[in-house]
Design an enzyme around this catalytic site. Structure first.
Site, PDB file in Angstrom:
ATOM      1  N   ASP A   1       0.835  -1.196   0.000  1.00 48.20           N
ATOM      2  CA  ASP A   1       0.000   0.000   0.000  1.00 48.20           C
ATOM      3  C   ASP A   1       0.873   1.251   0.000  1.00 48.20           C
ATOM      4  O   ASP A   1       0.558   2.246  -0.643  1.00 48.20           O
ATOM      5  CB  ASP A   1      -0.905   0.021   1.236  1.00 48.20           C
ATOM      6  CG  ASP A   1      -2.009  -1.019   1.128  1.00 48.20           C
ATOM      7  OD1 ASP A   1      -1.979  -1.801   0.150  1.00 48.20           O
ATOM      8  OD2 ASP A   1      -2.880  -1.064   2.015  1.00 48.20           O
TER       9      ASP A   1
ATOM     10  N   TYR B   1       2.242   1.854  -3.401  1.00 48.88           N
ATOM     11  CA  TYR B   1       1.146   2.364  -4.218  1.00 48.88           C
ATOM     12  C   TYR B   1       0.931   3.850  -3.949  1.00 48.88           C
ATOM     13  O   TYR B   1       0.827   4.653  -4.863  1.00 48.88           O
ATOM     14  CB  TYR B   1      -0.139   1.581  -3.912  1.00 48.88           C
ATOM     15  CG  TYR B   1      -1.329   2.068  -4.683  1.00 48.88           C
ATOM     16  CD1 TYR B   1      -1.647   1.512  -5.921  1.00 48.88           C
ATOM     17  CD2 TYR B   1      -2.130   3.101  -4.196  1.00 48.88           C
ATOM     18  CE1 TYR B   1      -2.730   1.969  -6.642  1.00 48.88           C
ATOM     19  CE2 TYR B   1      -3.206   3.572  -4.910  1.00 48.88           C
ATOM     20  CZ  TYR B   1      -3.507   2.995  -6.135  1.00 48.88           C
ATOM     21  OH  TYR B   1      -4.570   3.467  -6.851  1.00 48.88           O
TER      22      TYR B   1
ATOM     23  N   LYS C   1     -10.476   4.097   9.776  1.00 47.87           N
ATOM     24  CA  LYS C   1     -10.615   3.732   8.364  1.00 47.87           C
ATOM     25  C   LYS C   1     -10.472   2.219   8.283  1.00 47.87           C
ATOM     26  O   LYS C   1      -9.392   1.664   8.460  1.00 47.87           O
ATOM     27  CB  LYS C   1      -9.560   4.422   7.512  1.00 47.87           C
ATOM     28  CG  LYS C   1      -9.752   4.134   6.032  1.00 47.87           C
ATOM     29  CD  LYS C   1      -8.973   5.107   5.176  1.00 47.87           C
ATOM     30  CE  LYS C   1      -9.267   4.930   3.706  1.00 47.87           C
ATOM     31  NZ  LYS C   1      -9.007   3.600   3.177  1.00 47.87           N
TER      32      LYS C   1
ATOM     33  N   ARG D   1     -18.556  -1.359  -4.900  1.00 44.99           N
ATOM     34  CA  ARG D   1     -18.363  -0.025  -5.464  1.00 44.99           C
ATOM     35  C   ARG D   1     -18.225  -0.087  -6.991  1.00 44.99           C
ATOM     36  O   ARG D   1     -18.635   0.811  -7.697  1.00 44.99           O
ATOM     37  CB  ARG D   1     -17.112   0.610  -4.852  1.00 44.99           C
ATOM     38  CG  ARG D   1     -16.926   2.020  -5.324  1.00 44.99           C
ATOM     39  CD  ARG D   1     -15.932   2.749  -4.471  1.00 44.99           C
ATOM     40  NE  ARG D   1     -14.585   2.252  -4.681  1.00 44.99           N
ATOM     41  CZ  ARG D   1     -13.512   2.765  -4.099  1.00 44.99           C
ATOM     42  NH1 ARG D   1     -13.650   3.759  -3.251  1.00 44.99           N
ATOM     43  NH2 ARG D   1     -12.322   2.273  -4.332  1.00 44.99           N
TER      44      ARG D   1
ATOM     45  N   CYS E   1      17.519 -17.006 -14.229  1.00 45.04           N
ATOM     46  CA  CYS E   1      16.211 -16.871 -13.594  1.00 45.04           C
ATOM     47  C   CYS E   1      15.892 -18.130 -12.779  1.00 45.04           C
ATOM     48  O   CYS E   1      15.932 -19.237 -13.327  1.00 45.04           O
ATOM     49  CB  CYS E   1      15.147 -16.658 -14.673  1.00 45.04           C
ATOM     50  SG  CYS E   1      13.469 -16.804 -14.072  1.00 45.04           S
TER      51      CYS E   1
ATOM     52  N   CYS F   1      12.916 -20.141 -14.651  1.00 45.32           N
ATOM     53  CA  CYS F   1      13.013 -20.857 -15.927  1.00 45.32           C
ATOM     54  C   CYS F   1      14.447 -21.120 -16.374  1.00 45.32           C
ATOM     55  O   CYS F   1      14.663 -21.767 -17.389  1.00 45.32           O
ATOM     56  CB  CYS F   1      12.262 -20.088 -17.015  1.00 45.32           C
ATOM     57  SG  CYS F   1      13.092 -18.556 -17.457  1.00 45.32           S
TER      58      CYS F   1
HETATM   59  S1  IVH Z   1     -16.326   7.618   4.225  1.00 39.79           S
HETATM   60  C1  IVH Z   1     -17.289   9.230  -0.344  1.00 39.79           C
HETATM   61  N1  IVH Z   1     -15.430   6.344   6.271  1.00 39.79           N
HETATM   62  O1  IVH Z   1     -12.198   3.761   2.311  1.00 39.79           O
HETATM   63  C2  IVH Z   1     -16.495   8.238   0.391  1.00 39.79           C
HETATM   64  N2  IVH Z   1     -14.885   5.469   4.143  1.00 39.79           N
HETATM   65  O2  IVH Z   1     -10.126   4.660   0.539  1.00 39.79           O
HETATM   66  C3  IVH Z   1     -16.652   8.470   1.857  1.00 39.79           C
HETATM   67  N3  IVH Z   1     -13.565   3.407   4.205  1.00 39.79           N
HETATM   68  O3  IVH Z   1     -14.327   4.147  -0.428  1.00 39.79           O
HETATM   69  C4  IVH Z   1     -16.328   7.246   2.556  1.00 39.79           C
HETATM   70  N4  IVH Z   1     -13.465   3.253   6.383  1.00 39.79           N
HETATM   71  O4  IVH Z   1     -14.882   2.262   1.245  1.00 39.79           O
HETATM   72  C5  IVH Z   1     -15.477   6.381   4.950  1.00 39.79           C
HETATM   73  N5  IVH Z   1     -14.764   5.332   8.206  1.00 39.79           N
HETATM   74  C6  IVH Z   1     -14.793   5.344   6.892  1.00 39.79           C
HETATM   75  C7  IVH Z   1     -14.166   4.368   6.096  1.00 39.79           C
HETATM   76  C8  IVH Z   1     -14.226   4.458   4.720  1.00 39.79           C
HETATM   77  C9  IVH Z   1     -13.119   2.689   5.236  1.00 39.79           C
HETATM   78  C10 IVH Z   1     -13.317   3.079   2.794  1.00 39.79           C
HETATM   79  C11 IVH Z   1     -14.445   3.430   1.860  1.00 39.79           C
HETATM   80  C12 IVH Z   1     -13.823   4.333   0.840  1.00 39.79           C
HETATM   81  C13 IVH Z   1     -12.390   3.953   0.949  1.00 39.79           C
HETATM   82  C14 IVH Z   1     -11.459   5.016   0.392  1.00 39.79           C
END
Ligand code: IVH
Length: 766
Positions: A42, A45, A133, A154, A428, A431
């Site tokens: 991550d 990324y 999150k 999504r 490698c 292979c």
């Molecule tokens: S609010 C309009 N709250 O993280 C989007 N998202 O990296 C507002 N996610 O698409 C989302 N925890 O799926 C929100 N406490 C939280 C979250 C959360 C995980 C996810 C969500 C979002 C993604 C973005």
């Protein structure tokens, strides 16, 4: 004197880098969202994504609607019905915690975000909430008249996969809401797997001889896309709400109202919700969340900060990708010391050999770690990592941890230095083909086009939209084709029959999922069509390192077909010119490096070279890309429309085993792609009406931009990407901002499309 200059080179480099970054990020979006098998961490990324944002800030003209910064990730999977979201399901913009540095706060990006909120709202202390999150998979639950109508992923943000049957197996998702439910309530949230249940699931899979999941997020993503609902029911999935989509009910003003409604409806909301007003409180609360989040029992990858007041959220609105009223704060990863027991080598799906640290198992961010990526040999050398060292490791996100540094004070005399090419004996490990390190690149790669470790990536790239756009042949199918041994290289796709494809099992032996006749027929049809696709698409499809679609198009302008390209005098001439010019410049008697050398001798060798350069360049000077302006420093420069690195890469490719394999295979298949943008009249004799003129296009034109560029080139002119002193005209359509400003500043004439078209007409004056 004939002097050749290539002014736009640096910009072309940046553009190529940009395209490459977008490609890598897009591919990893697909791996992450749709396949749940990410290739990079991550943190890696995030770094790539940031670089894209930075380049776009410098060059807004690069940005298209296809840019990863303009889109949400895409999890759409074959085999699921599609559901259109009533309002888009967006992503969130990230703000990062930084390492301590003098003069900087570690959370200054958070403060900046809050200040932007203050400014946009004209309020010093807007009320925000801070939530964990959740590191899971986004899902939306639609309740109509109190009943669960559907559940969807999504998807691409506007359309998602219908996963209702699977979600009905999750106990924390009510099927029926209590009396008093709103008419319409669309709850958005996350499906996830608690850490302890995840460990138990993996232990059980291990006992059954099944491969373990890399992390709870991957296990979740894989589970919600299973076709067997009975198996989904056995997976320990949970749901937590964190947002709202469509709604028709009693007015809701803020988070308190929403939380109360969900509590009444017995829908679990993501907790704790911490409240804050003012920058100091926000920072304190985000710190507090970092302490709490490790004890929640599930993986989190940050804290989400949101405006509390719904009317104010509406006021700020959203970009195409994310709302302006929210941000995700990404905490720095946790670090731990452990011992490096050994180094093994993995062949990645792009042929890159990655050294992997075998570690003394240690507990970090809630899970036991025994391996970490060492990235590449340069990194090992730079950090002076030796086997037997005590190292500091960190875990960013939930994927592979990485080695941060060696704890030098703990090094013992037994520590052994390491060299990757020596360790694998120059071949490698997958292979046995020779490995090589490309000029200017740190990675060692396997050179074998048919290396089994690379087949899946090469095939899915070969079939991607920018390459040959083969319908229905995404990553999952490519993986199944390679794993079942039906193909070893992308070109073998052309030998597959409808039956072979139709009966292909995309699932596992316990959970079979057939590709199906209809899908197979479509794939075979589009393979048939691909035979006739123009040269540039094929060049892109070969996946030659550093040759993306932009370079491929440029290359196709100078070659009639693939056979001409595979034995290209033109590329060889460009490389020869470049080498000679670099020799010529090096012999400059005025340069300090030549002090003490015989001036007459230098001059005569120089004159000889110049003669040769002039002769070699003569047939190309009329093509409009060899400039004859002196640069005042007694130096020559070459206008190389393809770019030096790309020319050399292409020549090397056709000489390599991979290139030879492609040529043989294409000959056997009877495929020789033809260029559709070869500029016929670029031969030395033809002078077009636009010869010697450079145009830059901006704003919207009545025909597609690439078509206009083709017409300019056909008339002998050059279409460049950005306005410089060398630009002769800016062609401005509707709109067009920064380029127009720059042209005005540099005093460059601005003309409209009609004028350009008139200029292309041959003059019939006597
Ligand atoms: S609010 C309009 N709250 O993280 C989007 N998202 O990296 C507002 N996610 O698409 C989302 N925890 O799926 C929100 N406490 C939280 C979250 C959360 C995980 C996810 C969500 C979002 C993604 C973005």
């Amino acid at each position: 004197m004939d002097l050749f200059e290539y002014a736009d080179r640096k910009e072309t480099d940046e553009r190529e880098r940009y395209e490459e970054l977008c490609r890598v990020v897009r591919r990893n979006n697909e791996l992450y969202y749709a396949k749940a098998t990410p290739e990079i961490t991550d943190a890696e990324y995030d770094r790539l994504y940031r670089e894209i944002e930075e380049i776009e800030a410098r060059h807004p003209e690069y940005k298209t609607a296809e840019s990863p910064t303009q889109r949400v990730g895409n999890d759409l999977t074959e085999g699921f019905a599609k559901i259109k979201h009533p309002t888009p399901m967006l992503s969130i913009d990230d703000v990062f915690e930084h390492k301590p540095a003098p003069g900087h706060e570690t959370d200054e990006e958070l403060t900046d975000f809050y200040e932007r909120l203050c400014q946009a709202l004209g309020d010093d202390e807007p009320h925000v909430v801070v939530e964990p999150k959740i590191d899971g998979c986004a899902v939306t639950l639609m309740y109509r008249e109190g009943k669960l109508a559907y559940a969807a992923t999504r998807g691409d943000g506007s359309v998602g996969d219908d996963i209702t049957a699977n979600v009905r197996t999750i106990k924390s998702v009510p099927q029926q809401l209590p009396p008093g439910a709103p008419n319409t309530l669309e709850v958005r949230g996350e499906i996830y797997m608690p850490s302890a249940e995840f460990d138990a699931l993996n232990a059980q899979r291990d006992a059954e001889g099944l491969p373990a999941f890399a992390n709870p997020r991957n296990a979740t993503a894989g589970s919600i896309k299973l076709l067997d609902t009975a198996e989904v029911a056995r997976r320990p999935l949970r749901f937590l709400a964190h947002g709202m989509g469509a709604y028709n009910g009693e007015p809701l003003h803020n988070m308190d109202d929403y939380e109360r409604l969900l509590t009444d409806m017995q829908i679990p909301y993501n907790k704790p919700i911490l409240h804050a007003r003012g920058a100091d409180e926000v920072r304190a609360v985000v710190k507090e969340m970092d302490r709490i989040r490790h004890d929640l029992g599930f993986g989190t990858d940050g804290a989400v900060i949101k405006l509390n007041d719904f009317a104010r959220r509406d006021e700020l609105g959203a970009t195409a990708r994310a709302p302006r009223w929210a941000a995700a704060f990404k905490y720095l990863p946790e670090q731990k010391e452990t011992k490096l027991l050994g180094i093994t080598v993995q062949v990645g799906r792009t042929g890159v050999l990655t050294p992997v640290a075998e570690l003394q198992p240690t507990l970090i961010s809630g899970s036991t770690v025994s391996r970490a990526t060492l990235h590449n040999q340069d990194e090992i050398a730079r950090k002076d990592i030796r086997i037997g060292d005590t190292v500091l490791i960190e875990k960013a996100g939930e994927i592979i941890p990485s080695v941060v540094k060696v704890i030098e004070a703990k090094r013992t005399a037994e520590a052994q230095p390491y060299s990757l090419p020596d360790a694998v004996g120059g071949v490698c490990p997958s292979c046995g083909a020779p490995i090589s390190q490309e000029e200017g690149q740190v990675a060692w790669r396997c050179t074998n086009f048919a290396c089994p470790a690379q087949a899946v990536t090469r095939t899915s790239y070969f079939c991607s939209r920018t390459a040959l756009d083969i319908e229905n042949l995404g990553g999952v199918v490519a993986e199944a084709l390679v794993n079942t041994g039906l193909i070893h290289t992308p070109l073998e796709l052309f030998r597959l029959t409808r039956e072979e494809l139709g009966t292909l099992n995309l699932g596992t032996s316990e959970e079979p999922r057939r590709f199906g006749e209809k899908n197979a027929a479509k794939a075979v049809d589009s393979l048939e069509k691909a035979r006739m696709l123009p040269l540039e698409r094929w060049i892109t499809a070969f996946g030659i390192s550093s040759i993306g679609s932009v370079t491929a198009r440029e290359v196709a302008k100078y070659h009639r077909d693939l056979l001409e390209l595979a034995d290209s005098d033109y590329l060889r001439t460009l490389v020869k010119l470049e080498n000679d010019i670099s020799d010529y410049n090096r012999l400059n008697p005025e340069s300090r490096a030549n002090k003490g050398k015989e001036k007459a001798d230098l001059e005569s060798r120089r004159a000889e070279l110049l003669d040769g350069i002039r002769q070699t360049a003569a047939p190309y000077t009329a093509r409009g890309y060899l400039s004859t302006e002196p640069d005042g420093r007694n130096k020559l420069r070459l206008v190389n429309p393809i770019g030096s690195v790309s020319c050399r890469k292409l020549l090397a490719y056709w000489e390599s085993a991979a290139g030879q394999h492609v040529l043989t295979a294409l000959r056997e298949l009877g495929i020789n792609p033809v260029s559709d943008c070869y500029v016929e009249n670029m031969s030395s004799e033809t002078q077009g009406t636009l010869t010697g003129l450079t145009f830059v296009l901006t704003g919207s034109l009545s025909i597609p931009r690439d078509e206009m560029e083709r017409r300019i080139a056909a008339a002998g002119g050059k279409a460049a990407g950005s306005v410089t002193k060398k630009t002769n005209y800016l062609v401005a359509g509707e709109g067009g901002g920064s380029k127009r400003d720059k042209a005005v500043k540099l005093n460059i004439p601005i003309i409209d499309e009609a004028t350009l078209l008139r200029m292309m007409q041959p003059t019939d004056e006597p």
